[in-house]
Motif scaffolding. Structure first.
Motif, mmCIF file in Angstrom:
data_model
loop_
_atom_site.group_PDB
_atom_site.id
_atom_site.type_symbol
_atom_site.label_atom_id
_atom_site.label_comp_id
_atom_site.label_asym_id
_atom_site.label_seq_id
_atom_site.Cartn_x
_atom_site.Cartn_y
_atom_site.Cartn_z
ATOM 1 N N ASN A 75 20.511 35.031 68.106
ATOM 2 C CA ASN A 75 21.281 36.172 67.142
ATOM 3 C C ASN A 75 20.441 36.255 65.743
ATOM 4 O OD1 ASN A 75 23.406 37.624 64.915
ATOM 5 N ND2 ASN A 75 23.409 38.716 66.879
ATOM 6 N N THR A 76 20.291 35.144 65.275
ATOM 7 C CA THR A 76 19.433 34.980 63.891
ATOM 8 C C THR A 76 18.075 35.347 64.063
ATOM 9 O OG1 THR A 76 19.034 32.872 64.069
ATOM 10 C CG2 THR A 76 21.052 33.107 62.484
ATOM 11 N N GLN A 77 17.417 35.132 64.903
ATOM 12 C CA GLN A 77 16.298 35.560 65.788
ATOM 13 C C GLN A 77 16.241 36.937 65.669
ATOM 14 O OE1 GLN A 77 14.051 33.453 69.629
ATOM 15 N NE2 GLN A 77 16.439 32.513 69.161
ATOM 16 N N TRP A 78 17.241 38.028 66.743
ATOM 17 C CA TRP A 78 17.555 39.049 66.464
ATOM 18 C C TRP A 78 17.142 39.811 65.218
ATOM 19 C CZ3 TRP A 78 15.843 41.891 70.370
ATOM 20 C CH2 TRP A 78 15.959 41.088 71.589
ATOM 21 N N THR A 129 22.980 34.148 74.331
ATOM 22 C CA THR A 129 23.300 35.228 72.411
ATOM 23 C C THR A 129 23.890 36.481 73.481
ATOM 24 O OG1 THR A 129 22.738 35.338 70.927
ATOM 25 C CG2 THR A 129 21.242 35.873 71.797
ATOM 26 N N TRP A 130 24.468 37.102 72.715
ATOM 27 C CA TRP A 130 25.365 38.863 72.435
ATOM 28 C C TRP A 130 24.015 39.655 72.721
ATOM 29 C CZ3 TRP A 130 26.744 34.913 69.133
ATOM 30 C CH2 TRP A 130 26.645 35.449 67.805
ATOM 31 N N GLY A 164 31.882 40.465 73.981
ATOM 32 C CA GLY A 164 31.813 38.889 74.473
ATOM 33 C C GLY A 164 32.102 37.997 73.183
ATOM 34 N N LEU A 165 31.788 38.617 72.073
ATOM 35 C CA LEU A 165 31.892 37.305 71.020
ATOM 36 C C LEU A 165 32.843 37.834 69.570
ATOM 37 C CD1 LEU A 165 30.189 35.588 68.847
ATOM 38 C CD2 LEU A 165 29.528 37.712 67.605
ATOM 39 N N TRP A 166 33.353 38.641 69.850
ATOM 40 C CA TRP A 166 34.953 39.033 69.295
ATOM 41 C C TRP A 166 36.096 39.590 69.831
ATOM 42 C CZ3 TRP A 166 31.967 42.090 64.798
ATOM 43 C CH2 TRP A 166 31.212 41.520 63.935
ATOM 44 N N GLN A 221 26.314 38.745 80.003
ATOM 45 C CA GLN A 221 26.228 39.978 79.977
ATOM 46 C C GLN A 221 25.156 40.610 78.798
ATOM 47 O OE1 GLN A 221 26.647 41.692 82.671
ATOM 48 N NE2 GLN A 221 24.617 43.025 81.884
ATOM 49 N N GLY A 222 25.673 39.937 77.679
ATOM 50 C CA GLY A 222 24.431 39.642 76.893
ATOM 51 C C GLY A 222 23.367 39.767 76.442
ATOM 52 N N THR A 223 22.722 38.188 77.460
ATOM 53 C CA THR A 223 21.508 38.155 77.956
ATOM 54 C C THR A 223 21.083 38.808 78.794
ATOM 55 O OG1 THR A 223 22.145 35.764 77.717
ATOM 56 C CG2 THR A 223 20.133 36.349 78.915
#
Length: 558
Positions: A117-120, A138-139, A145-147, A259-261
């Motif tokens: 996510n830091t990349q996005w 990552t999401w 999926g994360l929260w 699913q985020g990927t």
């Protein structure tokens, strides 16, 4: 390139004066070199780095590698606030890394999960030197999926992740108070060790007591409910058009962010960007060939990839094509590499989702049957009792939890033996059935209270009768009319599997999967305050007017 030089804790000053520190790996020989940058909160030398980035291997391939502790973590200054500063710090760090001695000015980013996510976030900030990103596992939407998932809290990851990250916070807080440090760390470890034996069950789930007890930043669910606009700090969904970069994305069918990927990949392709996708049979932290109870064959291992070589090397090859000598290059259009479970084979595709897959209904029927034929006459509804104090235990799946809960495909015998789990099964299959794509369950159901959850799970039953989970999902119903049937769609995310001839396809329906997802207490109270529990009486309908069913994306034989 035998000689690799490593500089530790190299400082980079952010726009507000905060200093972040990175380890820099320089190739031997003469540069300049393209830069591979990774920004993570777990420690620059953590063993988990080797799963997604081997800095020594990258340096041997001719990259100048920069691994940075994010703000407020380990050697970096500042206060630890998950997500808040990653966009601005990402921009400043990319520009700093591009100007390092021996850099050719072109930066690529690499890493997974948080540091996917830091990349996005860096890409969304648009530093001109950033040329490509490889966000792994990552999401896209943190509320998928994360929260949360389907409205339920992702308690399984939220609690241990927040507590584990709290160790560094407590060490900073008590750096001059040995007694306070020992006491605080002891209490934190006790809470971590006690999660599976009852700690996960603390209430209210939406304002988890352990975070208050230790005064720790949490993964972000609670803050995102208080400050909805802040959620943008780690949200990629809806912003892909702003990222004009090639991407290389890797995920696993049993990864919590699978699913985020896929969503990130499809959105980038839809935006007309070059995007590459690899989906293995893996979990979040296990990219080997034995996952859960299943041996997918040695070729499934990320070091072999069906004789294609290591995922690491595939990434490095891609970066060398993409970053080049610092000048913008025209990247390839990207490829899709899927691992098809069941037949345990890698398959190259040109698209996701597969246009040749056809949504096919399998209907929930009386006597536990699952058939392609819909009910033609009235069939009696199925009933069960859901008690939040005796929830269905998490048993496998695409999850990331405390170590007592194994991810992946696991034997479902104990789950399916419970009275609060409905089971619907096909006859043994005459021929192979491939399911590749997004799976959903359309459920006509009723509860006797103001709120409840519906959980559905797809399983593969082998010739010996062993049922193993393939995909699952949840939907939270917040405003039910007691006793009234309503249509609910449960998103089971995506998979790729061949149900072999002689196997059977099975669907489970229930109302809990704890502690992966927090329990619905069936009262309608907000999760942030709910502590009162009521038992719910549940009904699932399958008749001509209310055809409950699972929708499978079936791929025809080649």
């Amino acid at each position: 390139m035998a000689e690799i030089r490593i500089e530790f804790d190299v400082p980079a000053e952010m726009r507000d004066g905060t200093v972040l520190r990175a380890d820099v790996y320089r190739p031997g020989g003469t540069g300049p070199w393209p830069v591979l940058l990774s920004r993570l909160p777990y420690g620059k030398q953590t063993p988990m780095m080797g799963v997604v980035l081997d800095p020594l291997a990258a340096a041997r391939r001719g990259f100048l590698v920069v691994i940075q502790d994010t703000r407020g973590r380990f050697a970096s200054e500042g206060e630890w606030e998950p997500w808040t500063y990653e966009e601005s710090d990402g921009y400043d760090t990319v520009r700093w890394a591009a100007a390092l001695p021996d850099s050719n000015g072109a930066v690529g980013m690499i890493g997974g999960s948080y540091f996917g996510n830091t990349q996005w976030m860096a890409a969304l900030s648009k530093p001109p030197e950033l040329k490509a990103i490889a966000p792994l596992i990552t999401w896209s939407d943190p509320d998928d999926g994360l929260w949360t998932r389907g409205g339920a809290i992702e308690l399984g990851i939220t609690v241990p992740w927040s507590l584990v990250q709290g160790a560094d916070t407590l060490m900073r807080r008590h750096r001059t108070d040995l007694g306070g440090l020992v006491s605080s760390i002891t209490g934190l470890v006790q809470d971590l060790d006690g999660l599976a034996s009852g700690g996960y069950g603390e209430l209210p789930a939406g304002r988890f007591p352990a975070f208050t007890r230790h005064d720790l930043p949490e993964l972000g669910y609670e803050r995102s409910r208080r400050e909805p606009d802040w959620a943008r700090s780690c949200t990629v969904a809806g912003r892909h058009d702003e990222v004009d970069l090639p991407t290389f994305q890797v995920g696993g069918w049993y990864d919590i962010f699978s699913q985020g990927t896929l969503d990130n990949f499809t959105a980038m392709r839809r935006a007309g960007r070059s995007a590459t996708l690899i989906m293995g049979p893996w979990t979040h932290t296990n990219w080997q060939h034995v996952v859960g109870d299943v041996n997918f064959g040695f070729g499934a291992h990320s070091d072999f990839m069906g004789l294609r070589g290591r995922v690491h090397d595939m990434q490095f090859d891609w970066f060398q094509r993409t970053l080049g000598d610092g000048e913008a290059q025209e990247p390839d259009t990207g490829t899709v590499l899927l691992f098809v479970m069941g037949i345990n084979q890698w398959r190259e595709e040109t698209e996701w989702p597969l246009s040749r897959a056809a949504d096919t209904d399998f209907h929930l029927r009386a006597d536990g049957r699952l058939t392609q034929e819909p009910p033609s006459t009235a069939e009696r509804a199925e009933e069960f009792t859901y008690d939040p104090m005796d929830p269905v235990p998490t048993t496998g799946g695409a999850l990331l939890m405390s170590d007592e809960f194994r991810p992946g495909p696991l034997d479902q015998t104990a789950v399916e033996g419970r009275e609060d789990v409905l089971v619907f099964t096909t006859e043994p299959l005459i021929e192979d059935v491939e399911v590749t794509g997004r799976v959903r369950v359309v459920l006509f159901a009723a509860t006797d209270g103001p709120s409840t959850d519906w959980v559905a799970r797809l399983c593969d039953v082998d010739e010996d009768g062993v049922s193993r989970n393939v995909a699952d999902g949840i939907v939270r119903v917040r405003a039910a009319t007691p006793g009234e049937a309503a249509e609910h769609v449960v998103d089971l995310w995506s998979t790729s599997i061949v149900f072999r001839a002689g196997h059977r396809i099975r669907v489970q329906v229930t109302s809990s999967n704890f502690p992966r997802w927090d329990r619905n207490l069936n009262t309608g109270e907000p999760e942030e305050t709910a502590t009162t529990v009521r038992v719910a009486r549940q009904q699932v309908f399958h008749d001509p007017a209310r055809p409950s069913r699972i929708v499978l994306p079936v791929v025809p034989p080649a």
